[in-house]
Design a protein around this motif. Structure first.
Motif, short mmCIF file in Angstrom:
data_model
loop_
_atom_site.label_atom_id
_atom_site.label_comp_id
_atom_site.label_asym_id
_atom_site.label_seq_id
_atom_site.Cartn_x
_atom_site.Cartn_y
_atom_site.Cartn_z
N PRO A 113 0.79 -1.17 0.03
CA PRO A 113 0.01 0.23 0.06
C PRO A 113 0.78 1.18 0.04
N LEU A 114 2.26 1.23 0.12
CA LEU A 114 2.87 2.45 0.30
C LEU A 114 2.81 3.33 -0.83
N PRO A 115 3.33 2.74 -1.99
CA PRO A 115 3.15 3.80 -3.19
C PRO A 115 1.90 4.44 -3.36
N VAL A 116 0.76 3.64 -3.13
CA VAL A 116 -0.65 4.24 -3.34
C VAL A 116 -0.77 5.22 -2.13
N ILE A 117 -0.50 4.89 -0.94
CA ILE A 117 -0.69 6.01 0.12
C ILE A 117 -0.10 7.22 -0.30
N GLU A 118 1.13 7.23 -0.90
CA GLU A 118 1.67 8.54 -1.25
C GLU A 118 0.79 9.13 -2.39
N GLN A 119 0.24 8.53 -3.03
CA GLN A 119 -0.47 9.15 -4.16
C GLN A 119 -1.85 9.51 -3.49
N LEU A 120 -2.35 8.90 -2.73
CA LEU A 120 -3.49 9.57 -2.01
C LEU A 120 -3.05 10.63 -1.09
N GLY A 121 -2.18 10.81 -0.61
CA GLY A 121 -2.00 12.01 0.15
C GLY A 121 -1.81 13.18 -0.77
N GLU A 122 -1.33 13.04 -2.01
CA GLU A 122 -1.19 14.05 -2.96
C GLU A 122 -2.71 14.40 -3.46
N ALA A 123 -3.23 13.69 -3.43
CA ALA A 123 -4.82 13.80 -3.98
C ALA A 123 -5.66 14.34 -2.71
N LYS A 124 -5.06 14.51 -1.63
CA LYS A 124 -5.90 15.00 -0.32
C LYS A 124 -7.16 13.95 -0.19
N VAL A 125 -7.00 12.90 -0.09
CA VAL A 125 -7.85 11.67 0.35
C VAL A 125 -7.75 11.82 1.93
N ARG A 126 -8.90 12.03 2.35
CA ARG A 126 -9.25 11.91 3.84
C ARG A 126 -8.97 10.72 4.71
N PHE A 127 -9.07 9.52 4.11
CA PHE A 127 -9.22 8.11 4.83
C PHE A 127 -8.87 7.11 3.92
N ALA A 128 -8.01 6.16 4.58
CA ALA A 128 -7.71 5.01 3.63
C ALA A 128 -7.61 3.92 4.62
N VAL A 129 -7.93 2.51 4.12
CA VAL A 129 -7.94 1.39 4.58
C VAL A 129 -7.10 0.46 3.84
N ALA A 144 9.37 -2.40 10.60
CA ALA A 144 10.02 -1.21 9.97
C ALA A 144 9.30 -0.87 8.69
N ALA A 145 8.68 -1.75 8.02
CA ALA A 145 7.88 -1.32 6.71
C ALA A 145 6.56 -0.58 7.33
N GLN A 146 6.02 -1.16 8.50
CA GLN A 146 4.91 -0.44 9.05
C GLN A 146 5.13 1.11 9.47
N ALA A 147 6.46 1.13 10.13
CA ALA A 147 6.70 2.53 10.75
C ALA A 147 6.86 3.42 9.45
N ARG A 148 7.53 2.91 8.37
CA ARG A 148 7.52 3.76 7.14
C ARG A 148 6.23 4.10 6.54
N LEU A 149 5.21 3.41 6.78
CA LEU A 149 4.03 3.44 6.32
C LEU A 149 3.16 4.46 7.03
N ALA A 150 3.45 4.59 8.44
CA ALA A 150 2.87 5.50 9.41
C ALA A 150 3.38 6.62 9.14
N GLU A 151 4.80 7.01 8.83
CA GLU A 151 5.61 8.21 8.59
C GLU A 151 4.86 8.78 7.36
N VAL A 152 4.59 8.10 6.31
CA VAL A 152 4.12 8.85 5.09
C VAL A 152 2.38 9.17 5.47
N VAL A 153 1.76 8.27 5.86
CA VAL A 153 0.39 8.76 6.44
C VAL A 153 0.56 10.03 7.12
N ALA A 154 1.24 10.01 8.26
CA ALA A 154 1.28 11.34 9.27
C ALA A 154 1.77 12.64 8.45
N ALA A 155 2.61 12.47 7.32
CA ALA A 155 2.93 13.47 6.66
C ALA A 155 1.98 14.05 5.80
#
Length: 580
Positions: A113-129, A144-155
């Motif tokens: 999900p990480l690459p998609v999460i980055e795109q969703l952030g740019e698209a200003k999506v409110r929530f993701a599952v 470690a992968a989960q920590a990277r995911l959390a960092e991208v979500v937080a940003a």
């Protein structure tokens, strides 16, 4: 079981009403921010990334379910899959960046999900599952992968449910049921199934939050949100681990202020359970003694079984506050009454002796040789006339009685049928809690399926034990809620100063001494946290939590001993670690 008379609750004063500081002496929050999850549970627009309509593929069934759910909540759904032009006759988009409008919720049916999460952030999506597994539950690399995911979500500013979660949030919830609802939180989706099926017994379920690994949204977020929803009468939770102790206690504090009961199964009492939880959702279950103390401090009701979770949550969601603590046991057998009263008394319930006047009144309809002091043995509930209802009404009219419990160990028609009907009719005319235990293992009898479960005013159980534990939790909760004072209202919000001789700018001693004193003050924990973290004697000593200083010492700090300064450095409420 079916709930009793619908409850009405008046929320307590929220944290903002205190007019106090938002942070304690160490800069930690004294109340939490309630996330606005309205658009998560009822979005206007939904994107399904990885959508499919190819039969036999897992994503196809999930896509179909999400389309049906979106239609129920009135949302527009956009399939996303670069390999398809349409999915189930809906236009399909190659990327989230191609979507025609901003999306409230994106459901990710992809392995990474990480690459998609980055795109969703740019698209200003409110929530993701994120459904994908392979994160913290698998070990260090996954963590470690989960920590990277959390960092991208937080940003990004987006909020994420998961990873390693499921479709429970998108189940079909019945909209024909009335009364206060149960909101459900589970870190393991399958563990919520028994509560979800309560809808078939007439119990309303309003929300289900399957939190999974909790890389972002966690149990505490959903407790805080559900505690503010007017339709929620109780919160039921299955929890394997608490991500952050401070967040959880602040959420539990909000529920306690609002008088919303929280009922929880918290696993990890044993080494085996803790090990399984870590491999399932990557949760550290924490010191069970510390967790248990924190739950009790904030009024969270801990139960062991899922059957207890459903029975207790259903009762607390729907029963009105008690008018008295007294419990009367009414049965057609002296043996049944004695057995149930033993269990109730051992659990701490009050089984008061009825007054001589009340016993005389009951003996108008019950033979003199039968004991009606409490428990009440009627020798066989009257079937052919009105006496049975008179007996029940007379019991409920006693001001010392807050709860009437009638254990029926098995069907014995027509007596059990008439007894069930009289109890249901009496419950309609009282605000007091009326409980029935229907002990038949079949559960197909008309008296049970139609009369007892057909009443919205009776609380019906299948076992003595669950009835006793639920009624005990009900009475305990209302006593707790009436007396609750938040420990966060009492936590010091300003540094406590070292008391030394002299006056003026240097009255606190040399600069180095002042610096040490201020550093110690900044680490002080709130008094309730100190107790929950393991100070079993409840003494509040310097460096082990500030407590409330005697009035003559307010505004000053006692000199800290060297060994206490070391302990004072533990400034986080962390339920994963035992106390000092």
């Amino acid at each position: 079981m079916l709930g009793s008379t619908y409850s009405t609750r008046s929320p307590g004063p929220g944290p903002a009403a205190r007019g106090a500081s938002d942070t304690d002496v160490g800069g930690r929050p004294l109340h939490n921010t309630v996330p606005n999850l309205d658009r998560f549970f009822r979005p206007e627009t939904v994107a399904v990334v990885g959508a499919s309509d190819t039969e036999g593929r897992p994503n196809t069934g999930i896509t179909r379910q999400l389309i049906a759910w979106s239609q129920r909540v009135g949302a527009r759904l956009f399939p996303v899959n670069p390999g398809r032009g349409t999915v189930f006759d809906l236009p399909c988009y190659a990327s989230v960046t191609d979507l025609p409008e901003t999306v409230d919720l994106a459901v990710l049916l992809v392995g990474d999900p990480l690459p998609v999460i980055e795109q969703l952030g740019e698209a200003k999506v409110r929530f993701a599952v994120a459904f994908a597994s392979g994160f913290a539950e698998t070990g260090e690399e996954g963590a470690a992968a989960q920590a990277r995911l959390a960092e991208v979500v937080a940003a990004s500013g987006m909020r994420l449910l998961g990873p390693n979660t499921n479709l429970n949030a998108f189940e079909k919830f019945r909209d024909d049921l009335t009364g206060p609802a149960i909101a459900l939180i589970t870190q393991s989706g399958h563990q919520g199934r028994p509560l979800y099926t309560l809808q078939e017994l007439g119990i309303r379920i309003s929300h289900w939050a399957p939190t999974g690994n909790e890389a972002d949204l966690e149990t505490a977020d959903f407790i805080s949100y559900f505690a503010e929803q007017p339709e929620v009468g109780a919160i039921a939770a299955y929890v394997e681990g608490l991500r952050d102790g401070r967040s959880f206690t602040l959420a539990a504090d909000r529920a306690a202020r609002n008088k919303v009961p929280v009922v929880m199964v918290k696993v990890g009492r044993t080494e085996t359970g803790a090990r399984m939880a870590a491999s399932h959702t990557g949760k550290l279950t924490g010191s069970d003694a510390v967790v248990d103390a924190a739950l009790k401090q904030f009024g969270v009701i801990r139960v062991d079984g899922l059957d207890q979770l459903q029975d207790t949550a259903a009762l607390l969601a729907r029963a009105k506050p008690p008018t008295a603590d007294g419990v009367v046991v009414y049965s057609i057998s002296g043996g049944t009454g004695a057995h149930f009263s033993d269990l109730a008394t051992a659990a701490g319930l009050d089984i008061p002796l009825l007054s001589d006047e009340k016993q005389t009144e009951l003996h108008q309809w019950i033979p003199e040789y039968l004991n009606v002091a409490n428990p009440i043995d009627n020798g066989g509930h009257p079937v052919g006339d009105w006496r049975g209802r008179k007996i029940i009404d007379a019991i409920l009219a006693d001001p010392s009685v807050g709860v009437l419990i009638c254990p029926i160990t098995g069907p014995f028609p027509p007596m059990s049928d008439k007894l069930a009907q009289d109890l249901a009719d009496a419950a309609e005319s009282t605000d007091k809690l009326v409980c029935v235990v229907w002990g038949s293992p079949l559960g197909t009898e008309d008296a049970y399926r139609t009369t007892l479960l057909g009443s919205s005013r009776l609380a019906t159980f299948r076992t003595f034990g669950n009835c006793v534990s639920a009624v005990k939790a009900y009475l305990d909760h209302h006593r707790f809620a009436a007396a609750y004072r938040s420990p966060f209202d009492e936590a010091p919000a300003h540094p406590l100063l070292l008391r030394t001789q002299g006056a003026g700018p240097d009255a606190r001693g040399p600069p180095a001494q002042r610096a040490r004193g201020e550093a110690d003050a900044a680490r002080v924990r709130d008094p309730r946290t100190a107790r929950a973290a393991g100070d079993q004697r409840g003494r509040r000593r310097p460096g082990r939590g500030p407590g409330r200083l005697p009035r003559r010492h307010e505004g000053v700090r006692r000199p800290a001993r060297p060994q206490d300064r070391t302990r004072a450095g533990q400034d986080r409420t962390d339920l994963r670690q035992p106390g000092p």
